[in-house]
Design a protein around this motif. Structure first.
Motif, PDB file in Angstrom:
ATOM      1  N   ILE A 148      52.363  29.672  15.109  1.00 37.97           N
ATOM      2  CA  ILE A 148      52.924  31.113  14.760  1.00 37.97           C
ATOM      3  C   ILE A 148      52.415  32.113  15.825  1.00 37.97           C
ATOM      4  N   ILE A 149      53.509  32.722  16.747  1.00 36.14           N
ATOM      5  CA  ILE A 149      53.171  33.660  17.919  1.00 36.14           C
ATOM      6  C   ILE A 149      53.247  34.977  17.291  1.00 36.14           C
ATOM      7  N   VAL A 150      52.286  35.675  17.654  1.00 42.67           N
ATOM      8  CA  VAL A 150      52.319  37.268  17.477  1.00 42.67           C
ATOM      9  C   VAL A 150      51.959  37.857  18.621  1.00 42.67           C
ATOM     10  N   THR A 151      53.097  38.286  19.330  1.00 41.95           N
ATOM     11  CA  THR A 151      52.877  39.431  20.600  1.00 41.95           C
ATOM     12  C   THR A 151      52.380  40.782  20.060  1.00 41.95           C
ATOM     13  N   GLY A 152      51.571  41.285  20.901  1.00 43.79           N
ATOM     14  CA  GLY A 152      50.847  42.553  20.298  1.00 43.79           C
ATOM     15  C   GLY A 152      50.133  42.176  19.202  1.00 43.79           C
ATOM     16  N   GLY A 153      49.430  41.198  19.386  1.00 45.68           N
ATOM     17  CA  GLY A 153      48.666  40.589  17.965  1.00 45.68           C
ATOM     18  C   GLY A 153      47.465  41.269  17.948  1.00 45.68           C
ATOM     19  N   ALA A 154      46.872  41.973  19.053  1.00 48.95           N
ATOM     20  CA  ALA A 154      45.696  42.584  19.054  1.00 48.95           C
ATOM     21  C   ALA A 154      45.961  44.254  18.603  1.00 48.95           C
ATOM     22  N   GLY A 155      47.112  44.581  18.705  1.00 41.97           N
ATOM     23  CA  GLY A 155      47.430  45.876  18.639  1.00 41.97           C
ATOM     24  C   GLY A 155      47.600  46.252  17.182  1.00 41.97           C
ATOM     25  N   PHE A 156      48.377  47.372  16.734  1.00 36.06           N
ATOM     26  CA  PHE A 156      48.242  47.924  15.408  1.00 36.06           C
ATOM     27  C   PHE A 156      48.872  47.123  14.408  1.00 36.06           C
ATOM     28  N   ILE A 157      50.416  47.103  14.475  1.00 36.52           N
ATOM     29  CA  ILE A 157      51.142  46.389  13.555  1.00 36.52           C
ATOM     30  C   ILE A 157      50.643  44.801  13.696  1.00 36.52           C
ATOM     31  N   GLY A 158      50.822  44.423  14.885  1.00 33.71           N
ATOM     32  CA  GLY A 158      50.322  42.887  15.126  1.00 33.71           C
ATOM     33  C   GLY A 158      49.059  42.456  14.551  1.00 33.71           C
ATOM     34  N   SER A 159      48.262  43.197  14.664  1.00 38.79           N
ATOM     35  CA  SER A 159      46.655  42.649  14.071  1.00 38.79           C
ATOM     36  C   SER A 159      46.815  42.722  12.410  1.00 38.79           C
ATOM     37  N   ASN A 160      47.502  43.592  11.923  1.00 40.62           N
ATOM     38  CA  ASN A 160      47.733  43.464  10.649  1.00 40.62           C
ATOM     39  C   ASN A 160      48.607  42.427  10.056  1.00 40.62           C
ATOM     40  N   ILE A 161      49.604  41.944  10.881  1.00 36.56           N
ATOM     41  CA  ILE A 161      50.306  40.839  10.709  1.00 36.56           C
ATOM     42  C   ILE A 161      49.617  39.473  10.609  1.00 36.56           C
ATOM     43  N   VAL A 162      48.569  39.372  11.729  1.00 35.62           N
ATOM     44  CA  VAL A 162      47.451  38.385  11.758  1.00 35.62           C
ATOM     45  C   VAL A 162      46.801  38.285  10.562  1.00 35.62           C
ATOM     46  N   LYS A 163      46.188  39.642  10.266  1.00 36.41           N
ATOM     47  CA  LYS A 163      45.352  39.549   8.909  1.00 36.41           C
ATOM     48  C   LYS A 163      46.092  39.074   7.591  1.00 36.41           C
ATOM     49  N   GLN A 164      47.108  39.459   7.419  1.00 34.61           N
ATOM     50  CA  GLN A 164      47.985  39.112   6.411  1.00 34.61           C
ATOM     51  C   GLN A 164      48.274  37.498   6.404  1.00 34.61           C
ATOM     52  N   LEU A 165      48.517  37.034   7.699  1.00 36.75           N
ATOM     53  CA  LEU A 165      48.567  35.566   7.658  1.00 36.75           C
ATOM     54  C   LEU A 165      47.352  34.964   7.470  1.00 36.75           C
ATOM     55  N   ASN A 166      46.201  35.303   7.811  1.00 35.41           N
ATOM     56  CA  ASN A 166      45.057  34.630   7.397  1.00 35.41           C
ATOM     57  C   ASN A 166      45.071  34.720   5.961  1.00 35.41           C
ATOM     58  N   ASN A 167      45.224  35.824   5.146  1.00 35.87           N
ATOM     59  CA  ASN A 167      45.164  36.020   3.722  1.00 35.87           C
ATOM     60  C   ASN A 167      46.256  34.941   3.162  1.00 35.87           C
ATOM     61  N   LYS A 168      47.196  34.461   3.845  1.00 31.06           N
ATOM     62  CA  LYS A 168      48.100  33.316   3.244  1.00 31.06           C
ATOM     63  C   LYS A 168      47.490  31.942   3.638  1.00 31.06           C
TER      64      LYS A 168
END
Length: 321
Positions: free
Chosen positions: A2-22
């Motif tokens: 899964i690629i998350v561009t802006g993954g260290a930014g505001f919305i991107g890092s929250n997407i990564v966090k919720q992916l981790n939760n999954k």
């Protein structure tokens, strides 16, 4: 992957966090860490790899990027400063790079879910529907987002894989510390309230009373839910509003901060000259198209979301745990 561009930014890092939760950590983060504060957004997250956005953009443009099979791309990376009037930089960063990534995904039949913006509606005088009749760009940022939406629309009858653009309204929540003046008012005013006992809002303009300008405020967790909904439904493509469909005044927004703190008052200051003619006094997403696409997870009530975020500001400097 899964690629998350802006993954260290505001919305991107929250997407990564919720992916981790999954339970997912097969994630490639693409970002620019020139501002080292963004490291705080990802230091506790679990992901497979990181790549600088310039290296990624070049590899995508030259068709040499290869990380193995890609399940989905969440394209959150962009310059989001609405007061940055360097149009050349904005178009290179937000438009050209997005075009290249869109075509890269289409050629490989990879679902592509990207961040658009409610700024594409300008003053909003024609409404907030996903309709060209409502669109107007007040600054280079908004234009870069609008032009990409229009570019993608040219391919809607020949898509090889899912392509979804989400027009974010006023997003707030954890991991926005690095955004400074572009961070939400909760982030900006919570600490001011703790220090001075007051919150400052703009006096009325455009026929609105003091602090009565309105926004469709949406909690970042709900934004992630909308992204994941479309990921789970790859048969759906298009541009969709990502807002709650309910506008709240800035007074209501900040009174939720005050109610969490149990103290404080609002003081009104003169409206800045630099923002006159460039300011949205009212936004409210028309969610008809989003709901028609089947989204049924609802949205966090405003006061509940503000209180949850304030607790993180108090206990964890505003970062997700």
């Amino acid at each position: 992957m899964i690629i998350v561009t802006g993954g260290a930014g505001f919305i991107g890092s929250n997407i990564v966090k919720q992916l981790n939760n999954k339970g997912r950590n097969d994630i490639l983060i693409v970002d620019d860490l020139t501002d080292g504060r963004k490291i705080k957004n990802i230091e506790m997250l679990d992901f497979a790899d990181y790549i600088d956005y310039e290296d990624f953009d070049i590899a995508v443009e030259q068709n040499t990027f290869d990380c193995g099979p890609i399940e989905v791309v969440f394209h959150e990376g962009a310059c989001t400063d609405t007061m940055d009037y360097d149009g050349r930089y904005m178009m290179k960063n937000n438009y050209e790079g997005s075009k290249n990534l869109f075509h890269y995904c289409q050629e490989r039949r990879v679902p592509f879910i990207y961040a658009s913006s409610a700024s594409t509606y300008g003053h909003g005088s024609n409404g907030f529907r996903e309709d060209p009749a409502c669109e107007q760009a007040l600054n280079p940022y908004a234009y870069s987002k609008l032009l990409f939406d229009r570019y993608v629309a040219k391919f809607r009858n020949q898509l090889q894989s899912q392509c979804v653009g989400l027009r974010y309204f006023n997003v707030f929540g954890p991991n926005e510390t690095h955004k400074d003046k572009m961070a939400s008012l909760v982030r900006q005013m919570y600490y001011k309230l703790m220090e001075t006992g007051e919150i400052t809002l703009f006096k009325g303009i455009d026929g609105y009373g003091d602090g009565e300008q309105t926004r469709d405020f949406i909690y970042v967790n709900d934004v992630v839910n909308v992204n994941f909904y479309f990921w789970e439904h790859p048969e759906i493509s298009g541009v969709f509003n990502c807002g709650t469909g309910h506008a709240h005044t800035f007074n209501e927004f900040m009174k939720a901060v005050i109610s969490f703190a149990g103290k404080g008052e609002i003081r009104y200051i003169d409206f800045p000259e630099v923002l006159k003619g460039k300011y949205q006094s009212y936004t409210q997403a028309d969610t008809t198209k989003l709901l028609a696409a089947g989204y049924d997870k609802g949205f966090t009530p405003l006061e509940q979301a503000v209180h949850e975020y304030c607790a993180l500001l108090r206990d964890n400097e505003g970062y997700v745990k």
